[in-house]
Design a protein around this motif. Structure first.
Motif, mmCIF file in Angstrom:
data_model
loop_
_atom_site.group_PDB
_atom_site.id
_atom_site.type_symbol
_atom_site.label_atom_id
_atom_site.label_comp_id
_atom_site.label_asym_id
_atom_site.label_seq_id
_atom_site.Cartn_x
_atom_site.Cartn_y
_atom_site.Cartn_z
ATOM 1 N N ARG A 1 43.125 36.729 42.332
ATOM 2 C CA ARG A 1 42.880 36.494 40.905
ATOM 3 C C ARG A 1 41.390 36.456 40.590
ATOM 4 O O ARG A 1 40.961 36.885 39.512
ATOM 5 C CB ARG A 1 43.556 35.188 40.481
ATOM 6 C CG ARG A 1 45.071 35.321 40.352
ATOM 7 C CD ARG A 1 45.702 34.038 39.889
ATOM 8 N NE ARG A 1 47.136 34.217 39.640
ATOM 9 C CZ ARG A 1 47.955 33.235 39.288
ATOM 10 N NH1 ARG A 1 47.493 31.991 39.178
ATOM 11 N NH2 ARG A 1 49.233 33.475 39.082
ATOM 12 N N GLN A 2 40.589 35.951 41.548
ATOM 13 C CA GLN A 2 39.149 35.959 41.314
ATOM 14 C C GLN A 2 38.613 37.382 41.225
ATOM 15 O O GLN A 2 37.737 37.685 40.415
ATOM 16 C CB GLN A 2 38.425 35.190 42.423
ATOM 17 C CG GLN A 2 38.495 33.678 42.275
ATOM 18 C CD GLN A 2 37.453 32.966 43.118
ATOM 19 O OE1 GLN A 2 36.562 33.587 43.676
ATOM 20 N NE2 GLN A 2 37.569 31.647 43.201
ATOM 21 N N LEU A 3 39.152 38.255 42.069
ATOM 22 C CA LEU A 3 38.684 39.646 42.056
ATOM 23 C C LEU A 3 39.098 40.378 40.793
ATOM 24 O O LEU A 3 38.377 41.249 40.298
ATOM 25 C CB LEU A 3 39.233 40.392 43.274
ATOM 26 C CG LEU A 3 38.560 40.109 44.617
ATOM 27 C CD1 LEU A 3 39.295 40.831 45.738
ATOM 28 C CD2 LEU A 3 37.096 40.537 44.594
ATOM 29 N N THR A 4 40.280 40.055 40.283
ATOM 30 C CA THR A 4 40.799 40.782 39.114
ATOM 31 C C THR A 4 40.496 40.082 37.797
ATOM 32 O O THR A 4 40.821 40.615 36.733
ATOM 33 C CB THR A 4 42.323 40.955 39.231
ATOM 34 O OG1 THR A 4 42.940 39.655 39.265
ATOM 35 C CG2 THR A 4 42.681 41.721 40.491
ATOM 36 N N GLY A 5 39.915 38.883 37.854
ATOM 37 C CA GLY A 5 39.680 38.137 36.626
ATOM 38 C C GLY A 5 40.948 37.537 36.063
ATOM 39 O O GLY A 5 41.027 37.253 34.863
ATOM 40 N N GLY A 6 41.941 37.353 36.954
ATOM 41 C CA GLY A 6 43.193 36.722 36.533
ATOM 42 C C GLY A 6 44.114 37.645 35.779
ATOM 43 O O GLY A 6 45.058 37.184 35.122
ATOM 44 N N THR A 7 43.890 38.947 35.883
ATOM 45 C CA THR A 7 44.740 39.878 35.138
ATOM 46 C C THR A 7 46.036 40.190 35.859
ATOM 47 O O THR A 7 46.891 40.887 35.326
ATOM 48 C CB THR A 7 43.988 41.200 34.877
ATOM 49 O OG1 THR A 7 43.574 41.755 36.142
ATOM 50 C CG2 THR A 7 42.758 40.950 34.019
ATOM 51 N N GLY A 8 46.194 39.703 37.106
ATOM 52 C CA GLY A 8 47.435 39.913 37.841
ATOM 53 C C GLY A 8 47.473 41.278 38.491
ATOM 54 O O GLY A 8 46.462 41.859 38.855
ATOM 55 N N GLY A 9 48.666 41.829 38.611
ATOM 56 C CA GLY A 9 48.837 43.102 39.300
ATOM 57 C C GLY A 9 49.276 42.871 40.732
ATOM 58 O O GLY A 9 49.106 41.784 41.288
ATOM 59 N N GLY A 10 49.845 43.912 41.322
ATOM 60 C CA GLY A 10 50.386 43.784 42.667
ATOM 61 C C GLY A 10 49.425 44.187 43.758
ATOM 62 O O GLY A 10 49.457 43.646 44.854
ATOM 63 N N ARG A 11 48.541 45.172 43.462
ATOM 64 C CA ARG A 11 47.597 45.601 44.477
ATOM 65 C C ARG A 11 46.313 46.081 43.808
ATOM 66 O O ARG A 11 46.292 46.386 42.617
ATOM 67 C CB ARG A 11 48.190 46.691 45.365
ATOM 68 C CG ARG A 11 48.512 47.998 44.667
ATOM 69 C CD ARG A 11 49.014 49.035 45.658
ATOM 70 N NE ARG A 11 49.210 50.330 45.022
ATOM 71 C CZ ARG A 11 49.444 51.445 45.691
ATOM 72 N NH1 ARG A 11 49.510 51.417 47.005
ATOM 73 N NH2 ARG A 11 49.615 52.594 45.060
ATOM 74 N N LEU A 12 45.249 46.150 44.621
ATOM 75 C CA LEU A 12 43.930 46.440 44.082
ATOM 76 C C LEU A 12 43.139 47.232 45.119
ATOM 77 O O LEU A 12 43.152 46.889 46.310
ATOM 78 C CB LEU A 12 43.207 45.126 43.760
ATOM 79 C CG LEU A 12 41.770 45.219 43.251
ATOM 80 C CD1 LEU A 12 41.736 45.803 41.847
ATOM 81 C CD2 LEU A 12 41.142 43.819 43.256
ATOM 82 N N TRP A 13 42.457 48.289 44.680
ATOM 83 C CA TRP A 13 41.588 49.050 45.585
ATOM 84 C C TRP A 13 40.270 48.303 45.720
ATOM 85 O O TRP A 13 39.608 48.007 44.727
ATOM 86 C CB TRP A 13 41.348 50.452 45.036
ATOM 87 C CG TRP A 13 40.615 51.348 46.001
ATOM 88 C CD1 TRP A 13 39.292 51.664 45.982
ATOM 89 C CD2 TRP A 13 41.185 52.020 47.122
ATOM 90 N NE1 TRP A 13 38.990 52.499 47.038
ATOM 91 C CE2 TRP A 13 40.132 52.738 47.754
ATOM 92 C CE3 TRP A 13 42.462 52.094 47.654
ATOM 93 C CZ2 TRP A 13 40.327 53.511 48.891
ATOM 94 C CZ3 TRP A 13 42.655 52.876 48.788
ATOM 95 C CH2 TRP A 13 41.598 53.563 49.390
#
Length: 294
Positions: A104-116
């Motif tokens: 969540r810290q990496l995405t800014g709390g926007t959620g999602g299942g996976r992240l590059w």
């Protein structure tokens, strides 16, 4: 004098470049997919023995780096970076499985299942990158990852650390998204064994809520031959008798009758043969024993 300057200059260059020769500089960053995990693993032991806290933003699972390795993970989309430590393993083949808080810290709390993400080995708090001869060379290992993730055993299983089949009562309840292969890796087992122990016709068809046996069924124990009871009586076989008929007469089982008399086959009895019978409460009270044939 001019001849001396050249060797001295070369020596100075070697001294200045020595840290790079030793590999003290950090390895280049890599890129790959990152996912996250939280419930139902919150509160369970990780592969390093610590209790997993999904709200700790410094935890990640990885099959690529040694436990204890620190990584700087960056989200290229927004430039946010966090520092995490490899504390767990997992039944996955992508780069990282972050704690829920780290993701969540990496995405800014926007959620999602996976992240590059982009990730790189860094010194841990108060530590330096390992040098040559100074223990596990984390930098070298990150440059040449294994061709496939190391096998996760019961001692370093996914989300459980030393989690073993016995620790969950020998049974696993399938969670949404889980596969039989993933469950096998989680407990350090073979998928083929799970198929056999659970009588599965198709290992790809497991459903959420299904209970999977994690231990082989107990082998049936052979019953020890029964000794004739103390109140045993002697019965003499007459023509037409069968072991089953004698057992019914005295209210005992055929198996016990055969065991009391050491019979290898329930069919091999003959007229005149004497059998030891343990009379039970309902057995032929007041009835005289048949006399042997004359």
């Amino acid at each position: 004098m001019q001849q001396l300057k050249t060797p001295l200059a070369l020596l100075a260059l070697v001294v200045l470049a020595w840290p790079l020769i030793l590999g003290a500089s950090p390895p280049p960053p890599k890129e790959g997919w990152a996912t996250w995990y939280g419930h139902p693993y919150h509160g369970r032991r990780m592969a390093n023995g610590q209790v997993f806290d999904m709200n700790d933003p410094t935890t990640t699972a990885s099959n690529e780096f040694p436990l204890g390795t620190w990584l700087r993970v960056t989200n290229p989309a927004n430039g946010v970076s966090i520092d995490v430590q490899v504390r767990d393993r997992g039944a996955f083949t992508h780069a990282l499985d972050l704690s829920q808080a780290a993701f969540r810290q990496l995405t800014g709390g926007t959620g999602g299942g996976r992240l590059w993400v982009r990730y790189q080995v860094i010194p841990g708090p108060g530590a330096a990158l390992p040098e040559e001869g100074g223990g596990e060379d984390v930098a070298q290992q990150s440059e040449a990852p294994p061709a496939e993730p190391p096998r996760v055993t019961a001692a370093t299983s996914n989300r459980g650390g030393s989690r073993s089949p016995e620790s969950v009562g020998g049974e696993h309840v399938v969670a949404p998204g889980e596969t039989l292969g993933g469950i096998a890796v989680m407990y350090g087992l073979r998928t083929a064994d799970l198929v056999t122990w659970n009588g599965l016709s198709n290992p790809n068809l497991v459903r959420a809520g299904q209970r999977i046996r994690l231990l082989p069924p107990a082998a049936p124990q052979e019953a020890a031959p029964s000794a004739a009871p103390a109140n045993a009586v002697t019965y003499t076989v007459v023509p037409g008798d069968t072991l089953w008929g004698i057992a019914m007469k005295f209210g005992v089982t055929v198996a016990d009758l055969a065991a009391w008399n050491g019979l290898g086959s329930v069919d091999l009895i003959r007229p005149g043969q004497q059998l030891q019978v343990g009379q039970q409460a309902a057995a032929s009270e007041g009835q005289p024993q048949p006399a042997p044939a004359s």
